[in-house]
Design a protein around this motif. Structure first.
Motif, short mmCIF file in Angstrom:
data_model
loop_
_atom_site.label_atom_id
_atom_site.label_comp_id
_atom_site.label_asym_id
_atom_site.label_seq_id
_atom_site.Cartn_x
_atom_site.Cartn_y
_atom_site.Cartn_z
N ILE A 94 16.13 -1.03 3.17
CA ILE A 94 15.97 0.46 3.15
C ILE A 94 14.77 0.69 4.21
N PHE A 95 14.96 1.19 5.30
CA PHE A 95 13.74 1.28 6.13
C PHE A 95 13.40 2.64 6.23
N GLY A 96 12.11 2.92 6.21
CA GLY A 96 11.55 4.30 6.27
C GLY A 96 10.88 4.66 7.62
N ILE A 97 11.12 5.91 8.18
CA ILE A 97 10.39 6.08 9.20
C ILE A 97 9.48 7.48 8.88
N ILE A 98 8.25 7.27 8.69
CA ILE A 98 7.63 8.36 8.31
C ILE A 98 6.52 9.11 9.54
N GLY A 99 6.47 10.32 9.52
CA GLY A 99 5.69 11.01 10.37
C GLY A 99 5.39 12.36 10.05
N PHE A 100 4.28 13.01 10.73
CA PHE A 100 4.30 14.49 10.45
C PHE A 100 5.42 15.24 11.35
N VAL A 154 8.18 8.99 -1.13
CA VAL A 154 9.52 8.70 -0.71
C VAL A 154 9.58 7.04 -0.54
N VAL A 155 8.89 6.80 0.54
CA VAL A 155 8.74 5.39 1.10
C VAL A 155 8.41 4.44 -0.18
N LYS A 156 7.22 4.95 -0.85
CA LYS A 156 6.86 3.99 -1.98
C LYS A 156 7.88 3.76 -2.90
N GLN A 157 9.03 4.67 -3.25
CA GLN A 157 10.10 4.61 -4.32
C GLN A 157 10.82 3.61 -3.61
N ILE A 158 11.40 3.94 -2.47
CA ILE A 158 12.75 2.94 -2.22
C ILE A 158 12.61 2.19 -0.89
N CYS A 159 11.65 2.29 -0.15
CA CYS A 159 11.81 1.51 1.04
C CYS A 159 11.32 0.16 1.03
N ASP A 160 11.82 -0.69 1.89
CA ASP A 160 11.31 -2.11 1.85
C ASP A 160 10.36 -2.35 2.97
N ARG A 161 10.72 -1.48 4.20
CA ARG A 161 9.73 -1.62 5.23
C ARG A 161 9.67 -0.23 5.80
N VAL A 162 8.80 0.06 6.54
CA VAL A 162 8.36 1.61 7.04
C VAL A 162 7.81 1.27 8.42
N GLU A 210 3.89 8.58 15.35
CA GLU A 210 3.16 9.85 15.76
C GLU A 210 3.18 10.06 17.14
N ASP A 211 3.38 11.24 17.53
CA ASP A 211 3.46 11.92 19.03
C ASP A 211 4.47 10.90 19.79
N GLY A 212 5.53 10.34 19.17
CA GLY A 212 6.75 9.93 19.84
C GLY A 212 6.66 8.35 19.94
N ASN A 213 5.57 7.97 19.59
CA ASN A 213 5.37 6.56 19.32
C ASN A 213 5.43 5.82 17.88
N VAL A 214 5.83 4.60 17.68
CA VAL A 214 5.73 4.02 16.38
C VAL A 214 4.24 3.35 16.34
N VAL A 215 3.48 3.81 15.63
CA VAL A 215 1.91 3.47 15.73
C VAL A 215 1.67 2.18 14.62
N GLU A 216 2.46 2.07 13.72
CA GLU A 216 2.30 0.90 12.77
C GLU A 216 3.62 0.65 12.22
N GLU A 217 3.80 -0.53 11.58
CA GLU A 217 5.30 -0.99 11.11
C GLU A 217 4.77 -2.18 10.43
N GLY A 218 5.56 -2.28 9.11
CA GLY A 218 5.38 -3.40 8.13
C GLY A 218 6.13 -3.42 6.95
N ASP A 219 5.95 -4.40 6.01
CA ASP A 219 6.84 -4.22 4.77
C ASP A 219 5.62 -3.05 3.96
N VAL A 220 6.35 -2.49 2.96
CA VAL A 220 5.50 -1.37 2.28
C VAL A 220 4.33 -1.67 1.74
N PHE A 221 4.47 -2.87 1.02
CA PHE A 221 3.14 -3.27 0.21
C PHE A 221 2.15 -3.59 1.08
#
Ligand SMILES: Nc1ncnc2c1ncn2[C@@H]1O[C@H](COP(=O)(O)OP(=O)(O)OP(=O)(O)O)[C@@H](O)[C@H]1O
Length: 356
Positions: free
Chosen positions: A33-39, A203-211, A215-226
């Motif tokens: 379960i992969f999360g993509i978070i951003g404003f 939401v990320v905390k509840q179900i995602c394995d990685r996230v 921001e502004d069209g870029n992935v600025v950070e990525e990794g396992d949720v912990f």
């Protein structure tokens, strides 16, 4: 399962161009379960719509289950898309069809007989726990029930991937939790790869394995949720985490002059945050004993994320300056994040100097 390679998407209206996604590469593993978070406006929806080519990227390649979707002809793309289900914030059900009718509609062209379709629809509705509403119309359902129907419909062609675009953003917290539970159980039961777009860290905390944080069209950070929760690197990630933690409230208490955050000379307020999966609350009493200091806990906010405690404590610490320094070093060596929030230790020094 999903590989996005150097995806770029620009929208142009007149002479204005919006660079919605800028050279993003991501790998999403089978069954996670992969999360993509951003404003809002970060480019999350555009990126996810590139996975099933609802948006065709201007540049880059999209691989799903080993197939390069960007290279497929229209007919092959249509059949590949059937293996990628999608759900939306506003459910997108057809108001004139019943619950069963909405799900059955997705089986059009499946080659199943009328009876087999009915059986499949009943199975899907049971799977998402809404079989009793088979003959109801969408207008007769709650938001959570509508999303269950949308999930059943998205699963009709036995997809390997489910894309969820803000699927819980229109729901209250309790219904959100039940839909997230459902997504998690479908992920386990069916081995489904789930991609969740959200602007809520909870939401990320509840179900995602990685996230991935956008921001502004870029992935600025990525990794396992912990790791992301324990060691956020980018400011925007830190801002998202703040929204789910009470540990930041101490700054507010200090600013408002609250008695809770008042220090005596020689005391210091520390915020301790767990950065390692094997950290435990026992460390607090351990440093207290070992270094002969007192820790008066103002806040504790510890919860289990991916089977490990995450969060931390805010404490007023009193004792000899050298002992407090040694305790801080000891905690840092144990990979606990230590922030000095307010420090009145120098007051003791100046008092001593004056008296001396
Ligand atoms: N079809 C379109 N035409 C023009 N601009 C678009 C289109 N779709 C998205 N955009 C623009 O691209 C940028 C990224 O939008 P996108 O919807 O992907 O962001 P988002 O992170 O999903 O935001 P939200 O959470 O508000 O949906 C925004 O500036 C948006 O206005």
């Amino acid at each position: 399962m999903i590989e996005l390679k150097n995806i770029t998407k620009t929208f142009s209206e007149g002479n204005i161009s919006v660079h919605a996604v800028k050279d993003v590469s991501l790998v999403i593993d089978k069954g996670e379960i992969f999360g993509i978070i951003g404003f809002s406006g970060a480019g999350k929806s555009t990126l996810v719509r590139c996975i099933n080519l609802l948006e065709r990227p201007d540049a880059g390649k999209v691989f799903v289950d080993g197939k390069d979707l960007t290279a497929l002809k229209a007919r092959d793309l249509r059949s590949a898309r059937k293996k990628i289900g999608m759900i939306f914030q506003h459910f997108n059900l057809m108001p004139s069809r019943t619950v069963a009718g909405n799900v059955e509609y997705s089986l059009f062209g499946s080659g199943l007989s009328k009876e087999a379709k009915r059986k499949k629809v009943r199975e899907l509705l049971s799977l998402v726990d809404i079989a009793d509403k088979e003959n109801a119309y969408p207008s007769q359902l709650s938001g959570g029930q509508k999303q269950r129907v949308a999930i059943a419909r998205a699963l009709a062609n036995d997809p390997k991937v489910l894309l969820c675009d803000e699927a819980t953003s229109a729901l209250d917290p309790q219904t959100t939790a039940s839909i997230l539970d459902l997504l998690q159980s479908l992920n386990k039961k069916l081995g489904l790869t789930v991609v969740v777009i959200t602007h809520e860290m909870a939401v990320v905390k509840q179900i995602c394995d990685r996230v991935a944080v956008m921001e502004d069209g870029n992935v600025v950070e990525e990794g396992d949720v912990f790791s992301i929760f324990a060691n956020p690197k980018h400011q925007i990630t830190k801002d998202f985490i703040k929204t789910t933690s009470n540990l930041q409230k101490i700054e507010g208490l200090i600013a408002s002059g609250s008695d809770v955050a008042k220090l005596k000379p020689g005391e210091v307020i520390l915020r301790l945050s767990y950065k390692k999966a094997n950290t435990s609350e026992a460390l607090i009493s351990e440093v207290s004993r070992k270094f002969n200091i007192n820790l008066n806990i103002i806040y504790a906010d510890v919860e289990i994320v991916k089977d490990a405690p995450i969060g931390g404590t805010v404490a007023i610490v009193s004792g000899e300056k050298s002992d407090i320094d040694a305790a801080i070093k000891y905690l840092q060596d144990k990979e606990v994040g230590v922030e000095v929030i307010k420090d009145e230790r120098n007051i003791v020094h100046s008092l001593t100097k004056c008296i001396g």
